[in-house]
Design an enzyme around this catalytic site. Sequence first.
Site, PDB file in Angstrom:
ATOM      1  N   HIS A   1      -3.122  -4.530   1.524  1.00 43.50           N
ATOM      2  CA  HIS A   1      -2.435  -4.978   2.732  1.00 43.50           C
ATOM      3  C   HIS A   1      -2.567  -6.491   2.809  1.00 43.50           C
ATOM      4  O   HIS A   1      -3.673  -7.005   2.819  1.00 43.50           O
ATOM      5  CB  HIS A   1      -3.108  -4.395   3.982  1.00 43.50           C
ATOM      6  CG  HIS A   1      -3.057  -2.912   4.059  1.00 43.50           C
ATOM      7  ND1 HIS A   1      -2.047  -2.240   4.705  1.00 43.50           N
ATOM      8  CD2 HIS A   1      -3.878  -1.968   3.582  1.00 43.50           C
ATOM      9  CE1 HIS A   1      -2.259  -0.944   4.619  1.00 43.50           C
ATOM     10  NE2 HIS A   1      -3.363  -0.747   3.941  1.00 43.50           N
TER      11      HIS A   1
ATOM     12  N   GLU B   1      -0.827  -7.805   5.338  1.00 43.93           N
ATOM     13  CA  GLU B   1      -0.469  -7.924   6.756  1.00 43.93           C
ATOM     14  C   GLU B   1      -1.667  -7.894   7.697  1.00 43.93           C
ATOM     15  O   GLU B   1      -1.525  -8.119   8.892  1.00 43.93           O
ATOM     16  CB  GLU B   1       0.543  -6.834   7.140  1.00 43.93           C
ATOM     17  CG  GLU B   1       0.050  -5.397   7.083  1.00 43.93           C
ATOM     18  CD  GLU B   1       0.166  -4.757   5.694  1.00 43.93           C
ATOM     19  OE1 GLU B   1       0.205  -5.494   4.701  1.00 43.93           O
ATOM     20  OE2 GLU B   1       0.203  -3.518   5.625  1.00 43.93           O
TER      21      GLU B   1
ATOM     22  N   CYS C   1       0.823  -1.219   0.000  1.00 44.21           N
ATOM     23  CA  CYS C   1       0.000   0.000   0.000  1.00 44.21           C
ATOM     24  C   CYS C   1       0.861   1.275   0.000  1.00 44.21           C
ATOM     25  O   CYS C   1       1.490   1.566  -1.012  1.00 44.21           O
ATOM     26  CB  CYS C   1      -0.998  -0.073   1.155  1.00 44.21           C
ATOM     27  SG  CYS C   1      -2.430   0.945   0.834  1.00 44.21           S
TER      28      CYS C   1
HETATM   29  N1  GLN Z   1      -3.443   6.426   0.749  1.00 41.63           N
HETATM   30  C1  GLN Z   1      -2.293   6.165   1.550  1.00 41.63           C
HETATM   31  C2  GLN Z   1      -1.104   6.962   1.027  1.00 41.63           C
HETATM   32  O1  GLN Z   1      -1.196   7.588   0.041  1.00 41.63           O
HETATM   33  C3  GLN Z   1      -1.941   4.694   1.561  1.00 41.63           C
HETATM   34  C4  GLN Z   1      -2.964   3.966   2.361  1.00 41.63           C
HETATM   35  C5  GLN Z   1      -2.492   2.705   2.987  1.00 41.63           C
HETATM   36  O2  GLN Z   1      -1.299   2.412   3.107  1.00 41.63           O
HETATM   37  N2  GLN Z   1      -3.453   1.992   3.467  1.00 41.63           N
HETATM   38  O3  GLN Z   1      -0.082   6.944   1.631  1.00 41.63           O
END
Ligand code: GLN
Length: 195
Positions: free
Chosen positions: A177, A179, A82
Amino acid sequence: MNKANPTIGLLALQGDYELHEIQLNNLGLKHKRVRLPSDFEGIDALIFPGGESTTMNILIDRFQMREPLIDFSKSFPIYGTCAGMILLSKEIEGNQAGVKPLGLIDITVLRNGYGRQLFSFEADIDVELGNSTEKVHASFIRAPKVTRVGAGVEILARYNDEPVMVSSGNILAASFHSETEDNSSLLAWFIRKFL
Ligand code: GLN
């Protein structure tokens, strides 16, 4: 896995690195939090957690971690989920927040590309792990959308026909994710395959 008893580093500037630690504990693997350039000592791979890429970006520069992270990637594997994927990418579309990605995998991402918090969702996706396909329950939380995949980048999983897990060289990155799950099979595969 080439190395017996490796130590996995967690980039622990911000984000859900503790969830990755739980999975590493479940796999019986040693781990170490990495916050400063001196913390790279003795680690064999690194995980970039999910979280907030804008904050991580600021802390990477504040703790003078940019060069050490790029150097580390030349010899060791990195898995990012992410926000971690955003930081590993080459380019961020639009990029109003001015996040400076590390450019370690040749993809373009759009932050929050699946919509904001309200549009977070979970999905079962098929991930190509070498010669087997694994069903992974994935959480997409303000997830980045991969809008361009460079030559040499392999797509390991898709959601609605769009890439959500990619790999190139010793870098593995997921929009979702892994995790948040009890199932640590994706992490186990990363360790087996990339180390
Ligand atoms: N939208 C977040 C970002 O731009 C990422 C979101 C996440 O890691 N769940 O950093």
